[in-house]
Design a protein around this motif. Structure first.
Motif, PDB file in Angstrom:
ATOM      1  N   UNK A  95      26.906  51.404  45.061  1.00  0.00           N
ATOM      2  CA  UNK A  95      28.180  51.046  45.672  1.00  0.00           C
ATOM      3  C   UNK A  95      28.445  49.536  45.634  1.00  0.00           C
ATOM      4  N   UNK A  96      27.412  48.718  45.854  1.00  0.00           N
ATOM      5  CA  UNK A  96      27.620  47.270  45.862  1.00  0.00           C
ATOM      6  C   UNK A  96      28.062  46.758  44.481  1.00  0.00           C
ATOM      7  N   UNK A  97      27.367  47.119  43.392  1.00  0.00           N
ATOM      8  CA  UNK A  97      27.863  46.683  42.072  1.00  0.00           C
ATOM      9  C   UNK A  97      29.275  47.180  41.771  1.00  0.00           C
ATOM     10  N   UNK A  98      29.582  48.399  42.186  1.00  0.00           N
ATOM     11  CA  UNK A  98      30.929  48.916  41.957  1.00  0.00           C
ATOM     12  C   UNK A  98      31.960  48.102  42.731  1.00  0.00           C
ATOM     13  N   UNK A  99      31.646  47.784  43.977  1.00  0.00           N
ATOM     14  CA  UNK A  99      32.580  46.992  44.794  1.00  0.00           C
ATOM     15  C   UNK A  99      32.786  45.601  44.189  1.00  0.00           C
ATOM     16  N   UNK A 100      31.702  44.997  43.693  1.00  0.00           N
ATOM     17  CA  UNK A 100      31.805  43.660  43.122  1.00  0.00           C
ATOM     18  C   UNK A 100      32.669  43.669  41.863  1.00  0.00           C
ATOM     19  N   UNK A 101      32.456  44.671  41.011  1.00  0.00           N
ATOM     20  CA  UNK A 101      33.273  44.773  39.797  1.00  0.00           C
ATOM     21  C   UNK A 101      34.738  44.986  40.153  1.00  0.00           C
ATOM     22  N   UNK A 102      34.983  45.813  41.148  1.00  0.00           N
ATOM     23  CA  UNK A 102      36.355  46.068  41.587  1.00  0.00           C
ATOM     24  C   UNK A 102      37.013  44.788  42.110  1.00  0.00           C
ATOM     25  N   UNK A 103      36.304  44.056  42.959  1.00  0.00           N
ATOM     26  CA  UNK A 103      36.847  42.809  43.513  1.00  0.00           C
ATOM     27  C   UNK A 103      37.053  41.776  42.414  1.00  0.00           C
ATOM     28  N   UNK A 104      36.104  41.682  41.479  1.00  0.00           N
ATOM     29  CA  UNK A 104      36.230  40.730  40.380  1.00  0.00           C
ATOM     30  C   UNK A 104      37.454  41.038  39.518  1.00  0.00           C
ATOM     31  N   UNK A 105      37.715  42.316  39.295  1.00  0.00           N
ATOM     32  CA  UNK A 105      38.897  42.707  38.522  1.00  0.00           C
ATOM     33  C   UNK A 105      40.177  42.287  39.236  1.00  0.00           C
ATOM     34  N   UNK A 106      40.233  42.514  40.550  1.00  0.00           N
ATOM     35  CA  UNK A 106      41.418  42.137  41.319  1.00  0.00           C
ATOM     36  C   UNK A 106      41.611  40.624  41.332  1.00  0.00           C
ATOM     37  N   UNK A 107      40.534  39.876  41.469  1.00  0.00           N
ATOM     38  CA  UNK A 107      40.638  38.414  41.467  1.00  0.00           C
ATOM     39  C   UNK A 107      41.133  37.917  40.109  1.00  0.00           C
ATOM     40  N   UNK A 108      40.668  38.533  39.044  1.00  0.00           N
ATOM     41  CA  UNK A 108      41.143  38.160  37.715  1.00  0.00           C
ATOM     42  C   UNK A 108      42.641  38.393  37.584  1.00  0.00           C
TER      43      UNK A 108
END
Length: 228
Positions: free
Chosen positions: A69-82
């Motif tokens: 869940x943590x890696x998935x959340x980080x990838x999701x947040x990184x995509x939104x920030x991009x």
């Protein structure tokens, strides 16, 4: 609005404020709050990421295993920030140049991942949306307030260049104090720490008074309750 949502809003905006209570996001808070405009822009960008990430995490929480869940959340947040970074570069380019690297560093803001893990991963979509909005508004308010105090004391202005950085619609916010040039120290890093320290002390005093008032108005226990 129900009591539950009111409590979420109060905790995010005041009681559990990211900057003033949790002491998180201090790196962008100290670096970009040289003016109220910069603080407002950074806060709104973080709020957008918070709201959308909370909603998406809540929607997928039952489909993501605990182990990843943590890696998935980080990838999701990184995509939104991009996406936010690209949008600001395209439509708010002047503000984008001012905030610079700190937009991309929203990815490592502990508050965003923390809310995804502590709240959105355990709550429904609507409560998660309200939580993200409350946390974001609290962060935006704190950054804007610090920026306004530093800008007023350091340059004698309020929301300087708001029309250039945020768009012509924000031009009404610009204020210039005639005859006051400001103290440069307040624009420099020591000024940021000084303003934050005084604001933290002020919040503690307000909280203490609110607690004292709540204790005075709380109904006393019936005299026979202790002997029952």
């Amino acid at each position: 609005m129900s009591t539950g949502y009111s409590r979420i809003l109060r905790e995010g905006v005041w009681d559990n404020n990211v900057v003033m209570a949790q002491m998180l996001a201090l790196c962008p808070t100290m670096a970009v709050t040289t003016s109220g405009t910069n603080g407002l822009g950074m806060g709104l960008a973080s709020t957008a990421v918070l709201v959308v990430s909370n909603v998406l995490v809540s929607m997928i929480r039952n489909f993501v295993s605990t182990e990843v869940r943590i890696p998935v959340f980080i990838v999701l947040i990184a995509t939104l920030v991009t996406l936010v970074d690209m949008v600001m570069n395209a439509w708010l380019h002047d503000l984008y140049k001012v905030l610079g690297l700190f937009i991309a560093l929203i990815v490592v803001n502990c508050a965003i991942l923390g809310r995804a893990e502590a709240f959105a991963a355990r709550a429904g979509v609507l409560p998660s949306l309200v939580d993200g909005l409350a946390i974001g508004l609290g962060m935006t308010g704190a950054m804007t307030a610090i920026g306004l105090v530093r800008e007023f004391l350091g340059a004698g202005t309020l929301f300087a260049q708001a029309s250039n950085l945020l768009g012509p619609a924000f031009g009404f916010l610009e204020v210039k104090v005639p005859g006051y040039g400001g103290a440069l120290l307040m624009i420099l890093p020591p000024g940021a720490f000084a303003v934050l320290g005084f604001m933290l002390a002020g919040k503690r005093l307000i909280d203490a008074r609110l607690d004292a008032r709540a204790a005075r108005v709380a109904p006393a226990e019936p005299a026979d309750a202790a002997t029952a």
